[in-house]
Design an enzyme around this catalytic site. Sequence first.
Site, PDB file in Angstrom:
ATOM      1  N   GLY A 325       7.264  18.041  -9.587  1.00  0.00           N
ATOM      2  CA  GLY A 325       7.181  18.190  -8.210  1.00  0.00           C
ATOM      3  C   GLY A 325       7.595  16.841  -7.565  1.00  0.00           C
ATOM      4  N   GLY A 326       7.562  16.510  -6.398  1.00  0.00           N
ATOM      5  CA  GLY A 326       7.822  15.232  -5.814  1.00  0.00           C
ATOM      6  C   GLY A 326       7.010  15.216  -4.589  1.00  0.00           C
ATOM      7  CG  PHE A 329       2.937   7.768  -2.662  1.00  0.00           C
ATOM      8  CD1 PHE A 329       2.620   6.793  -1.898  1.00  0.00           C
ATOM      9  CD2 PHE A 329       1.705   8.777  -2.723  1.00  0.00           C
ATOM     10  CE1 PHE A 329       1.894   6.760  -0.780  1.00  0.00           C
ATOM     11  CE2 PHE A 329       0.840   8.581  -1.698  1.00  0.00           C
ATOM     12  CZ  PHE A 329       0.646   7.701  -0.744  1.00  0.00           C
ATOM     13  N   GLY A 330       6.783   9.692  -4.875  1.00  0.00           N
ATOM     14  CA  GLY A 330       7.699   9.500  -5.911  1.00  0.00           C
ATOM     15  C   GLY A 330       7.689  10.967  -6.536  1.00  0.00           C
ATOM     16  CB  SER A 331       9.985  12.563  -8.764  1.00  0.00           C
ATOM     17  OG  SER A 331      10.775  12.431  -7.723  1.00  0.00           O
ATOM     18  CG  ASP A 447       0.538  12.169   1.297  1.00  0.00           C
ATOM     19  OD1 ASP A 447       0.824  12.848   2.275  1.00  0.00           O
ATOM     20  OD2 ASP A 447       1.494  12.223   0.402  1.00  0.00           O
TER      21      ASP A 447
END
Length: 626
Positions: A325-326, A329-331, A447
Amino acid sequence: MATHAGPCFSAAVLPLLLGFLLLRGAPSRAADTNTVAVGQPLSGRKRLVSKRGKFALGFFQPAESSRHWYLGIWYNQISEHTTVWVANRDAPLSDPASSQLSISSDGNMVLLHGDRAKSPALWSTGVASIPPSSSTVGVLLDTGNLVLTDASNTSVVLWQSFDHFGDTWLPGGRLGRNKRTGEVTRLFAWKGYDDPAPGVFALELDPNGTSQYLLNWNGSMEYWTSGNWTGDGFTGVPELKAYSNSPMSMYNFGYVDGKDESHFFYDVKDEAVVTRFLVDVTGQIKFLTRRRRLKAQRRVVEGSLMPFTYRDMQSVTNNFSDKLGGGSFGSVFKGSLPDATATLVAVKKLEGVRQGEKQFRAEVSTIGTIQHVNLIRLLGFCSEGTRRLLVYEHMPNGSLDRHLFSSGPGPGHGVLSWETRYQIALGVARGLDYLHDKCRDCIIHCDIKPENILLDDAFAVKVADFGLAKLMGRDISRVLTTMRGTVGYLAPEWITGTAITAKADVFSYGMLLFEIVSGRRNVEQRPDGTVDFFPSAAASRLLDGDVKSTVDRRLDGDAEVGEVERACKVACWCVQDEEGARPSMGTVVQALEGLVDVGMPPVPRMLKVLGDPANYVKFFSGLPST
């Protein structure tokens, strides 16, 4: 049997990096210890193993054909026996079974052979000033250094092998000169590849006081010189300067010219790197560097993190081929450690991190110390060049969004029972409460959304991505407010630009709680193009006493009405317009546990406005794809 010869390299001067060789590790035996003490000698096939298993000390033969035995130190996690230090270089043994390393009556470490009452010591640490009342022990450290210390205070080092090099110089050791005594530490080559007796070549810091190193032959003839130290290298070794100044260097080199001592030192930045300076039998000075494969011995120690190289990460994730997933903040990619059980991990490639390596490592170390049953565990990290990656424990049931919003056959598509949902809501609340009020410093997640709520094999909650907002620095607001699928969970203060507090997480939790109840996204688009905003409908039904209609239809009414009402009330309190009206996460936990009564909340102004599709604002326009 043991062999001393390393790989054949053709370096004749202080080095460049000569290459990485993959090596296999050998696990230490359960009975191994790292200490020799009074009444606990080392003899025969027994050995000492350093605390983390990096080095071993025992009796060995330098070649299969050799009839001689020696007491030495070697790498314990490398399949090829590679000796780094020998005690009795000039006095070999014939039988290790009749020999022993022990603590003598005067407190020194001694190597005895045969009739120990009559035979003199073949080797001794030779410390003359040990108080008679002192109790001493010999300890093998993970640096490869054998030390004689006071048993009651092991920080007091009476003698160390790092002051008495053989032909090998390990990271952390100092090759130098004592200005008060004139004593110089030297590297002495072996006499032959199967004979560790001192040979004809020796490397030392110039005894005349300059900062150059001299390779001497036969005790006096100068065979080679490094040239003087210039501040970042030696004049005769330009390769060292170029390499030490490289941002990709795995080493720290330095020269210290103090009042009492001058010495050269070096250290490695990556524990996977196995390196040593060696003066071989031909007089070549070699800087041998090898990289160990990740293995079972490199497990996480409680309260610490495992450092990885980027090459490690490519290997662990099969070159980042299985994306889980992503997010903001990134993958995230699935991987497995090459240990005995092929431990599964989740590797996050961070994007947008602008911190320097030192600050990044400091922040990551802080995250690594945070442990709670409802927080994902950080196992390690990679910081190499501009690359920043984090390694987490893998959660087999993935993220909450898969179970709340997916439909159809296949893993992760089963409908969560009400009991499971309620426990998930409680677990998230407990995790956030710990971050906000139980850590040394308050950690604001920033988040909270279903994609960052992970589930283990028993559907227990693990909150992910905590602590990452600080790594993003000032860019966090821009990242979150432009991230598809995130804006619907953000508190109003993110948009107004006011200071963000822990109450921003409380707001996001309230939005998440609405989705746990309903099993649908809070914001959905109707066929006619208008928007259905579920939290507004839930608040209205709560006031009308119709909370059961807020529950996921797939449950067919199988839900505890009292818990549904409590959850809807808590959610409405959490999304109040003014952050001062929102409860703390500790209060949320108590409310969901039924320990405190929850009054009827006022309908937030935002929910009233967004309850009318005509007033739908761009703030919630980032509809997630499902």
